[in-house]
Motif scaffolding. Sequence first.
Motif, short mmCIF file in Angstrom:
data_model
loop_
_atom_site.label_atom_id
_atom_site.label_comp_id
_atom_site.label_asym_id
_atom_site.label_seq_id
_atom_site.Cartn_x
_atom_site.Cartn_y
_atom_site.Cartn_z
N PHE A 23 28.42 -3.18 -26.72
CA PHE A 23 27.11 -2.70 -26.25
C PHE A 23 27.27 -1.60 -25.22
O PHE A 23 26.64 -0.54 -25.29
CB PHE A 23 26.30 -3.85 -25.66
N LEU A 24 28.16 -1.83 -24.24
CA LEU A 24 28.37 -0.82 -23.21
C LEU A 24 28.93 0.47 -23.80
O LEU A 24 28.55 1.57 -23.41
CB LEU A 24 29.32 -1.36 -22.14
N LEU A 25 29.83 0.33 -24.79
CA LEU A 25 30.41 1.51 -25.42
C LEU A 25 29.36 2.28 -26.20
O LEU A 25 29.33 3.51 -26.19
CB LEU A 25 31.56 1.09 -26.35
N SER A 26 28.45 1.54 -26.85
CA SER A 26 27.41 2.21 -27.63
C SER A 26 26.51 3.05 -26.74
O SER A 26 25.98 4.09 -27.16
CB SER A 26 26.58 1.18 -28.40
N LEU A 27 26.31 2.61 -25.51
CA LEU A 27 25.45 3.36 -24.58
C LEU A 27 26.03 4.74 -24.27
O LEU A 27 25.30 5.68 -23.96
CB LEU A 27 25.26 2.58 -23.29
N SER A 28 27.38 4.84 -24.34
CA SER A 28 28.02 6.09 -23.94
C SER A 28 28.31 7.04 -25.10
O SER A 28 28.71 8.18 -24.88
CB SER A 28 29.34 5.78 -23.21
N LEU A 29 28.07 6.59 -26.37
CA LEU A 29 28.42 7.42 -27.51
C LEU A 29 27.65 8.73 -27.53
O LEU A 29 28.18 9.78 -27.90
CB LEU A 29 28.19 6.63 -28.81
N ASN A 30 26.39 8.68 -27.16
CA ASN A 30 25.55 9.87 -27.18
C ASN A 30 25.29 10.43 -25.79
O ASN A 30 24.40 11.28 -25.62
CB ASN A 30 24.22 9.54 -27.87
N ALA A 31 26.06 9.97 -24.82
CA ALA A 31 25.84 10.43 -23.44
C ALA A 31 26.40 11.85 -23.27
O ALA A 31 27.34 12.27 -23.96
CB ALA A 31 26.50 9.47 -22.46
N GLN A 32 25.83 12.57 -22.34
CA GLN A 32 26.28 13.92 -22.04
C GLN A 32 27.64 13.87 -21.36
O GLN A 32 27.91 13.02 -20.52
CB GLN A 32 25.26 14.61 -21.12
N GLU A 33 28.51 14.83 -21.74
CA GLU A 33 29.86 14.86 -21.19
C GLU A 33 29.99 15.94 -20.13
O GLU A 33 29.39 17.02 -20.22
CB GLU A 33 30.88 15.11 -22.32
N PHE A 34 30.82 15.61 -19.12
CA PHE A 34 31.06 16.52 -18.01
C PHE A 34 32.57 16.66 -17.82
O PHE A 34 33.21 15.76 -17.27
CB PHE A 34 30.39 16.00 -16.73
N ASN A 35 33.11 17.77 -18.28
CA ASN A 35 34.55 18.01 -18.20
C ASN A 35 34.90 18.49 -16.80
O ASN A 35 34.31 19.47 -16.30
CB ASN A 35 34.96 19.04 -19.24
#
Length: 483
Positions: free
Chosen positions: A11-23
């Motif tokens: 569940f926690l991983l699914s929340l981050s799949l479409n999250a915005q990335e900051f390199n």
Amino acid sequence: MKLKITLCLAFLLSLSLNAQEFNILDYGTKKSHKELSTKAIQKAIDEAHKVGGIVIIPKGTYVTGTLFLKSNITLKLEAGVELFGSSSLNDYAEVPVATEEPHFSKCLFYAKGQENITIIGHPRSEINGKGYMFKHSHERPKLFRIEECKNVRFEQAIIKNSGSWCMYFRECDSIYINKCHVYNKENRNNDGMNYDGCSNVWITDTNLQVEDDAICLKSSVDKITENIFVDNCTVSSYWASVKFGTASKSGFRNVKVTNSQFFDSRHGTIKLLAVDGAILEDVLFENIKMFNCGGPIFLRLGNRGRDYSKSIEQVYETDVKPEGRPVGKMRNITFRNIEARLTGRIDPPTEGIMFTGLPGHYIENVTMENVHFSYTGFGNTGAKNNVIAEDEARYPEQLFFGVLPSYGMYARHVKGLKMKNVTFKLRGEDDRPAIVLDDVHNSSFNEMNLDLKAKSSSVITTKNATKVKFNNIKVNNKLKKIK
């Protein structure tokens, strides 16, 4: 339990799949062994915090001082990352000192009052505190210090070389440590994980190799430490593999340690301590294997009575006095399916099980079932008549009690001890009995096979014991009636 953990992590991983990335490279971070990137990495964390994003650390070597973790972020290390802590104390922020030693105010990662923090590592990446740079320093930074946070997850992280404690959690709820590797042997006070007043903690499929206590539960705050689950872990420590205390103010409840291996814990393996008024109850160790360990199980109900209202140093002297809090309780503890090949300290010999309460304050309802231990044998110790001091307020360490009058188990001030299908084997000579019971009551010993090499000793010695029953006891593989 594993299903619950898997579903939660999914569940926690699914929340981050479409999250915005900051390199972090987009914020000025430099790939360098020397150039500091604290401000740039912190900027990426702060921006990700605004939208619940993922901070990406790409392949490369980086150096940083203290980073402040924020709510709703994921810190993700890609393959080939070396994230080093700075070797200069000036690059670390000052944060409030905890109430228990070590009294250091610096750390590499800090979070307080945050939620939903995730650290995702990689098998070919590491977070390295460079603790070897602080061996002779007045201040030795912790690596992670996380306080009053909720929903914190570490997944596949390799974490190593803290200046002191590696991972410290205080008054946190819902912590998930899965498939991580903790290496912390470069300095002293190199604990693996400390949980003080935490609840709902899962540590699974994790490897710890540390200098000091590996998985350490503490209670220096008013909140009880409870609902702790350790499963399928491999642990190596010069001191304890699993320890409750020494800070033991409020208590420990509902702890399960299962399907794990402990090795090289020569100064004591499992230590359950309640010396500051704690209620320690409902604990299970099951399916455990030990190798090259000493002091396999040490239970101590004592009367140090410290309230931890202020930061205080530990006291190790013999003439210390109780500090005022009432004596706590220790009860309902089970050890089941435990195998051990023991190789403890030689000076003094510290290899036997020790349970010791206090006069009028008993350790209660301990069960040992399917327990099979192999002991070294220390030859002519001359210790079978040793009188063990109460030392009610002294720092609770088994080796401080000296050589025990038994090679296998010494139990004092205990009620409701049940032992079934227990084997004590000696690989060498030893002049002591297998078991000494002192002030033990309402207890039963069934289906035991005990080695005895001492010609003039009873295999089990009792003193001030009542309502103790022995059934089907073998001595050197032969049935013997024990009175």
